[in-house]
Design an enzyme around this catalytic site. Structure first.
Site, PDB file in Angstrom:
ATOM      1  CB  ALA A 154      24.900 -16.887 -18.804  1.00  0.00           C
ATOM      2  CB  CYS A 155      20.485 -17.598 -20.630  1.00  0.00           C
ATOM      3  SG  CYS A 155      20.936 -19.308 -20.856  1.00  0.00           S
ATOM      4  CB  SER A 156      20.358 -12.444 -19.273  1.00  0.00           C
ATOM      5  OG  SER A 156      19.311 -13.183 -18.678  1.00  0.00           O
ATOM      6  CB  SER A 332      22.081 -14.715 -24.966  1.00  0.00           C
ATOM      7  OG  SER A 332      22.911 -14.726 -26.105  1.00  0.00           O
TER       8      SER A 332
END
Ligand code: COA
Length: 372
Positions: A154-156, A332
Site C-alpha cells: 500500500a502506501c509504503s 506510495s
C-alpha cells in the site's frame, strides 16, 4: 558496500481537478441521487447525501488539486469513475506505460542505460492484473536485464521497495535496481463518498538504486532503512481475485478504498513518530543532524505534527516539503515525489529522511546522505 539513489523520475498526468471542480461534480451527483431517491428519503429509509465543500477539503487535508489520468470520467455526475479505454494484450498496460515514463527519467538523470539494470520492482498499492507481473512487462518495455517482480505494501510500497533493492545491492546479488511506483489511485477511490472523494490523485514515480561505486555523479547514499507493519482494518480494500464469488459485488462499497480517517490519524501518528525516533537513535542521529524530511503525503496537519515531533521544533521553510497541495495523496509515490522535487539543493554530507506510512499499517523510513 553502499547502495545509492542516483536517479528519480516523476510522471505527472497532464489533467488536473481543482477542489472547486471536484465539489461541483460531487454536489451535482448528490443532487441527482437525492432526487432519484426522494421517496425513500421522505420515508426515512434512505439518508440524503450532503454537499461536499472545497473549504472543508483544504482545511481538513491541505489538498488543493489532484492530477488524474481521466478527468472526464471522474467528473461526470452520471459516472464518477475514470474511464480507461480497454487495451488488448498486445498493448502496454496502463501501469506499465506510466511506470516506464517515470523510469526513463530516473535512468536519464543517472546516465544509466536500461540494459545495465539488473532488477525492476513494481511496488504499488494495486496491480492492474494478477499476472504476468507488471514489473516484468516494464522490464521488457525498457529493455532491462535480470529479473523483475511486483510488490504491494500500500502506501509504503516505495520505501519497502527501496529497502528490498538496497539489501540486494548490499548483498551483491545485483548492481542496479529500478523501484517503480505507478499509483493510479483514481481507480480505487470511491468518488461518490463525500468523506474521502477528495483524497487521491494519479502519478508514477521511479527510483534508480545503484552500488555506490558505480554512481556517475551526485547521489544519495542509503545510510540505512527500517520497515515495520502492524495489522489494522482502518484502511482497507476488499477487492481481490476472489471477488466474483461474492454476491452483488457491484453494490459493495468495500470493493474500493475505505478508511476510518480519524482513527488512522490517531494511531498512525504515534507509530510513525516512535519509528523515526528509534531509527534515528540507532543511527546515532539527533534532530539537528537532519537537513530534510520527505514524508508520506496524505494530510498536511499530519505532516506538520510529525515534522514538529521529529525535529523537536517548528520545521523551517523547505525542511519538510509538502507536495500534497498539488498532487493530493498518491499513496506510495507521495514521499518520492517530495524527494524527487526537493532534494537536489542539498550539499555534501547533508542527511535527510524519507518516510512513508499507511495501510497495513505500514511504516518505512530511509535515511540518506548527499554525496556530490
Ligand atoms: N465536505 C464537507 N464536510 C465534510 C466532508 C466534505 N467532503 N467530508 C466530511 N465532512 C464532515 C463530516 O461529515 C464531519 O461532520 P460532523 O462533524 O458534523 O460529523 C466533519 O466534516 C469531520 O469529518 P472527519 O471525517 O472527522 O474529518 P477529518 O477532520 O478527520 O478529515 C481526513 C478527514 C480524511 C482528511 C482525515 O481524517 C485524514 O487525513 N486522515 C488520515 C488519512 C490517512 O493518512 N490515510 C492514509 C490513506 S493512504
Amino acid at each position: 558496500m553502499h547502495a545509492a539513489i542516483t536517479g528519480t523520475g516523476v510522471f505527472t498526468p497532464s489533467e488536473t481537478i481543482t477542489n472547486a471542480e471536484l465539489v461541483a461534480s460531487f454536489n451535482a451527483y448528490a443532487d441527482r441521487w437525492n432526487a432519484e431517491n426522494a421517496a425513500a428519503i421522505a420515508a426515512g429509509t434512505a439518508e440524503a447525501k450532503a454537499h461536499s465543500s472545497a473549504e472543508f477539503i483544504v482545511a481538513a487535508s491541505g489538498i488543493e488539486q489532484r492530477h488524474v489520468i481521466d478527468k472526464a470520467g471522474v467528473l461526470d455526475p452520471a459516472r464518477m469513475f475514470p474511464s480507461f479505454a480497454p487495451r488488448s494484450d498486445d498493448e502496454p498496460s496502463l501501469m506499465a506505460e506510466i511506470g516506464v515514463k517515470a523510469a526513463q527519467q530516473a535512468l536519464e538523470m543517472a546516465g544509466v542505460s536500461a540494459s545495465e539494470v539488473d532488477a525492476v520492482l513494481c511496488a504499488a498499492s494495486n496491480m492492474e492484473r494478477a499476472y504476468p507481473a507488471i514489473a516484468v512487462e516494464i522490464q521488457a518495455l525498457l529493455g532491462t536485464g535480470g529479473f523483475a517482480f511486483d510488490m504491494n505494501v500500500a502506501c509504503s510500497s516505495a520505501t519497502f521497495g527501496i529497502q528490498t533493492a538496497t539489501d540486494m545491492i548490499r548483498a551483491g546479488s545485483i548492481r542496479r535496481a529500478l523501484v517503480i511506483n505507478p499509483e493510479i489511485c483514481s481507480g480505487h477511490l470511491e468518488w461518490r463518498d463525500r468523506d474521502c472523494h477528495f483524497i487521491f490523485g494519479d502519478v508514477a514515480t521511479a527510483t534508480l538504486l545503484e552500488r555506490e561505486d558505480l554512481a556517475k555523479g551526485a547521489h544519495f547514499r542509503v545510510r540505512s532503512t527500517r520497515l515495520a507493519t502492524q495489522f489494522s482494518n482502518n484502511i482497507r480494500n476488499n477487492n481481490g481475485f476472489l471477488r466474483r464469488s461474492h454476491d452483488q459485488m457491484e453494490d459493495r462499497r468495500d470493493m474500493q478504498f475505505m478508511q476510518n480517517g480519524r482513527k488512522v490519524f490517531k494511531e498512525v501518528l504515534p507509530l510513525v513518530s516512535a519509528h523515526i525516533a528509534a531509527h534515528m537513535a540507532d543511527e546515532g542521529l539527533r534532530a539537528d543532524d537532519l537537513s530534510r524530511l520527505w514524508l508520506h503525503q496524505a494530510n498536511k496537519a499530519m505532516n506538520d505534527y510529525i515534522g514538529r515531533k521529529v525535529l523537536g521544533r517548528e520545521p523551517g521553510p523547505g525542511e519538510q516539503p509538502n507536495i500534497l497541495q498539488d498532487y493530493a495523496n498518491t499513496s506510495s509515490a507521495g514521499s518520492m515525489i517530495a524527494f524527487a522535487q526537493h532534494s537536489s539543493d542539498l550539499g555534501q554530507g547533508d542527511i535527510g529522511l524519507i518516510c512513508s506510512f499507511g495501510a497495513g499499517y505500514s511504516v518505512g523510513s530511509v535515511i540518506v546522505e548527499r554525496r556530490v
